[in-house]
Design a protein around this motif. Sequence first.
Motif, PDB file in Angstrom:
ATOM      1  N   PRO A  74       0.796  -1.235   0.000  1.00 15.29           N
ATOM      2  CA  PRO A  74       0.000   0.000   0.000  1.00 15.29           C
ATOM      3  C   PRO A  74       0.827   1.283   0.000  1.00 15.29           C
ATOM      4  O   PRO A  74       1.947   1.331   0.497  1.00 15.29           O
ATOM      5  N   LEU A  75       0.230   2.313  -0.579  1.00 16.81           N
ATOM      6  CA  LEU A  75       0.676   3.690  -0.385  1.00 16.81           C
ATOM      7  C   LEU A  75      -0.400   4.362   0.459  1.00 16.81           C
ATOM      8  O   LEU A  75      -1.591   4.271   0.142  1.00 16.81           O
ATOM      9  N   TYR A  76       0.012   5.040   1.524  1.00 16.65           N
ATOM     10  CA  TYR A  76      -0.944   5.604   2.472  1.00 16.65           C
ATOM     11  C   TYR A  76      -1.089   7.113   2.315  1.00 16.65           C
ATOM     12  O   TYR A  76      -0.139   7.826   1.974  1.00 16.65           O
ATOM     13  N   GLN A  77      -2.284   7.585   2.619  1.00 17.14           N
ATOM     14  CA  GLN A  77      -2.524   9.010   2.782  1.00 17.14           C
ATOM     15  C   GLN A  77      -2.054   9.431   4.178  1.00 17.14           C
ATOM     16  O   GLN A  77      -1.769   8.567   5.018  1.00 17.14           O
ATOM     17  N   PRO A  78      -1.954  10.730   4.450  1.00 15.48           N
ATOM     18  CA  PRO A  78      -1.571  11.155   5.805  1.00 15.48           C
ATOM     19  C   PRO A  78      -2.547  10.587   6.837  1.00 15.48           C
ATOM     20  O   PRO A  78      -3.763  10.733   6.698  1.00 15.48           O
ATOM     21  N   PRO A  79      -2.042   9.917   7.863  1.00 16.15           N
ATOM     22  CA  PRO A  79      -2.921   9.263   8.833  1.00 16.15           C
ATOM     23  C   PRO A  79      -3.759  10.259   9.635  1.00 16.15           C
ATOM     24  O   PRO A  79      -3.295  11.349   9.963  1.00 16.15           O
ATOM     25  N   LYS A  80      -4.961   9.852   9.918  1.00  9.84           N
ATOM     26  CA  LYS A  80      -5.875  10.725  10.650  1.00  9.84           C
ATOM     27  C   LYS A  80      -5.438  10.944  12.098  1.00  9.84           C
ATOM     28  O   LYS A  80      -5.789  11.947  12.717  1.00  9.84           O
ATOM     29  N   ASP A  81      -4.687   9.993  12.664  1.00  5.36           N
ATOM     30  CA  ASP A  81      -4.298  10.122  14.076  1.00  5.36           C
ATOM     31  C   ASP A  81      -2.923  10.741  14.261  1.00  5.36           C
ATOM     32  O   ASP A  81      -2.425  10.816  15.387  1.00  5.36           O
ATOM     33  N   MET A  82      -2.297  11.201  13.172  1.00  5.38           N
ATOM     34  CA  MET A  82      -0.960  11.777  13.294  1.00  5.38           C
ATOM     35  C   MET A  82      -1.056  13.263  13.642  1.00  5.38           C
ATOM     36  O   MET A  82      -1.759  14.026  12.978  1.00  5.38           O
ATOM     37  N   LEU A 112      -3.819   3.479  -2.728  1.00  6.16           N
ATOM     38  CA  LEU A 112      -3.797   2.418  -3.728  1.00  6.16           C
ATOM     39  C   LEU A 112      -2.712   1.431  -3.334  1.00  6.16           C
ATOM     40  O   LEU A 112      -2.055   1.580  -2.300  1.00  6.16           O
ATOM     41  N   TRP A 113      -2.545   0.395  -4.160  1.00  6.93           N
ATOM     42  CA  TRP A 113      -1.563  -0.646  -3.897  1.00  6.93           C
ATOM     43  C   TRP A 113      -0.672  -0.830  -5.117  1.00  6.93           C
ATOM     44  O   TRP A 113      -1.125  -0.698  -6.267  1.00  6.93           O
ATOM     45  N   ALA A 171      -3.918  -1.140 -14.436  1.00  8.95           N
ATOM     46  CA  ALA A 171      -4.018  -2.251 -15.393  1.00  8.95           C
ATOM     47  C   ALA A 171      -4.721  -1.841 -16.680  1.00  8.95           C
ATOM     48  O   ALA A 171      -4.448  -2.400 -17.759  1.00  8.95           O
ATOM     49  N   ASP A 172      -5.634  -0.871 -16.613  1.00 12.26           N
ATOM     50  CA  ASP A 172      -6.346  -0.433 -17.819  1.00 12.26           C
ATOM     51  C   ASP A 172      -5.553   0.573 -18.641  1.00 12.26           C
ATOM     52  O   ASP A 172      -6.057   1.111 -19.638  1.00 12.26           O
ATOM     53  N   GLY A 173      -4.324   0.840 -18.226  1.00 11.58           N
ATOM     54  CA  GLY A 173      -3.463   1.762 -18.958  1.00 11.58           C
ATOM     55  C   GLY A 173      -3.533   3.192 -18.492  1.00 11.58           C
ATOM     56  O   GLY A 173      -2.717   4.026 -18.906  1.00 11.58           O
ATOM     57  N   SER A 174      -4.487   3.525 -17.643  1.00 11.60           N
ATOM     58  CA  SER A 174      -4.591   4.901 -17.139  1.00 11.60           C
ATOM     59  C   SER A 174      -3.475   5.190 -16.134  1.00 11.60           C
ATOM     60  O   SER A 174      -2.876   4.273 -15.565  1.00 11.60           O
ATOM     61  N   MET A 175      -3.228   6.453 -15.917  1.00 11.83           N
ATOM     62  CA  MET A 175      -2.121   6.872 -15.070  1.00 11.83           C
ATOM     63  C   MET A 175      -2.633   7.759 -13.938  1.00 11.83           C
ATOM     64  O   MET A 175      -3.487   8.623 -14.142  1.00 11.83           O
ATOM     65  N   ILE A 176      -2.112   7.521 -12.742  1.00 14.12           N
ATOM     66  CA  ILE A 176      -2.422   8.339 -11.572  1.00 14.12           C
ATOM     67  C   ILE A 176      -1.122   8.896 -11.015  1.00 14.12           C
ATOM     68  O   ILE A 176      -0.131   8.178 -10.914  1.00 14.12           O
ATOM     69  N   GLY A 177      -1.136  10.154 -10.664  1.00 16.52           N
ATOM     70  CA  GLY A 177       0.038  10.756 -10.035  1.00 16.52           C
ATOM     71  C   GLY A 177      -0.111  10.769  -8.530  1.00 16.52           C
ATOM     72  O   GLY A 177      -1.205  10.999  -8.001  1.00 16.52           O
ATOM     73  N   VAL A 178       0.982  10.503  -7.825  1.00 13.85           N
ATOM     74  CA  VAL A 178       0.996  10.627  -6.372  1.00 13.85           C
ATOM     75  C   VAL A 178       2.136  11.564  -5.985  1.00 13.85           C
ATOM     76  O   VAL A 178       3.200  11.550  -6.605  1.00 13.85           O
ATOM     77  N   GLY A 179       1.901  12.367  -4.980  1.00 15.37           N
ATOM     78  CA  GLY A 179       2.903  13.326  -4.542  1.00 15.37           C
ATOM     79  C   GLY A 179       3.053  13.325  -3.036  1.00 15.37           C
ATOM     80  O   GLY A 179       2.167  12.867  -2.298  1.00 15.37           O
TER      81      GLY A 179
END
Length: 388
Positions: free
Chosen positions: A138-146, A194-195, A216-224
């Motif tokens: 997994p890639l995580y978003q900023p945790p809610k308890d941090m 996402l994973w 898998a469908d060829g689309s692209m998502i950016g993460v920062g």
Amino acid sequence: MFTRVTRRFFPPRLFLSSSLLILLNGCSTVSPPPPGINKAICWDTLAGWQQDTLSEALPALRQQCPRLSKSQPEWKTICSAIDTLPLTTDDEMRDFFEAHFIPHNIIGTAGKNQGLITGYYEPTLNGSMQPNPRYNYPLYQPPKDMLTVKLGSRFPELKDQRVRGRIEGNTVIPYYSRQEIDNSDSPLKGQEILWVDDADAAFFLHIQGSGRIQLADGSMIGVGYADQNGHPYVAIGKKLIEQGELTREEVSLDTIRQWLSSHPAEADILKNQNPSYVFFNVRKDLEFGPRGSLNVPLTPERSAAVDRKIIPLGTPLWITTTLPGSNETYQRLVFAQDTGGAINGPVRADMFFGRGERAEKLAGEMKQTGSIYALLPKTNQAITAICK
């Protein structure tokens, strides 16, 4: 000749005392300048300045103008000039910078102007919006308890430190480390973005700070980069050197990957020696580069990460170094638009090389010696007269 004169006119004790006094006086008056941005220099002493294709740096300059002109009067003047002047050629850009900026030496410890220049890039990983046997890292978003703990007003030395924590009972304790997060019973379950299909690729994405995920469908998502767990960054390449697994000359992104791949039983142990953990958000502007700490899109080979405690974000820099495997000089105008956990000290920069095979190779191998000069907005006209 000098020895004979001293023997004739000075008693031995007086001669020794005088020599010692001269030596001590010399030591007390000749001291290296303090580390950081130092004295102004003239443009004609800036080696390579006449050769760079400066027009290629204009997009990076334009990207940061809206942010800098809001808070810094000198940049408001500079950015207004950009909108009114023709800056289509290298000579026009050169004239513009010489009219509005003055180069300054950047000095490191012991008065040295040489430091470490490294590189980073924007990797592409394979991923999925849902976990399955292949995509299970997994890639995580900023945790809610941090918690973000702001201690700068009470402890000024902590002003620029990442202080993150969580509440346990009625006590604030450090946030989870990499080892605590990356286990089968992760405390962050349910906060995944996402994973991806490669644990090592996910680890290196944390180091690069941003990337693209191909579905898998060829689309692209950016993460920062969105946040970090507050733990210090530890370079695992340095750990491999300390363990005698690799030499300093052998360490690169590729050799570290190879080591992790050929030592699967020890890979997690090594990676967990870097307790720093990065949290991500989804980027929508994929046509541009990832955003750095200045919150502007990074421009390949024109943006760099620096230590913002020494070099203000947005500062134009002249970097002179070499590229890996080449003795050819690499000199260019870049902009301080990002930061990084491993980028500390005055003569220290991390070049953003963009995306693709060339960028990956350069970023993975870049560990060159180089010099950095800060181009500061012109506020003192006296230097202009001296340099003419």
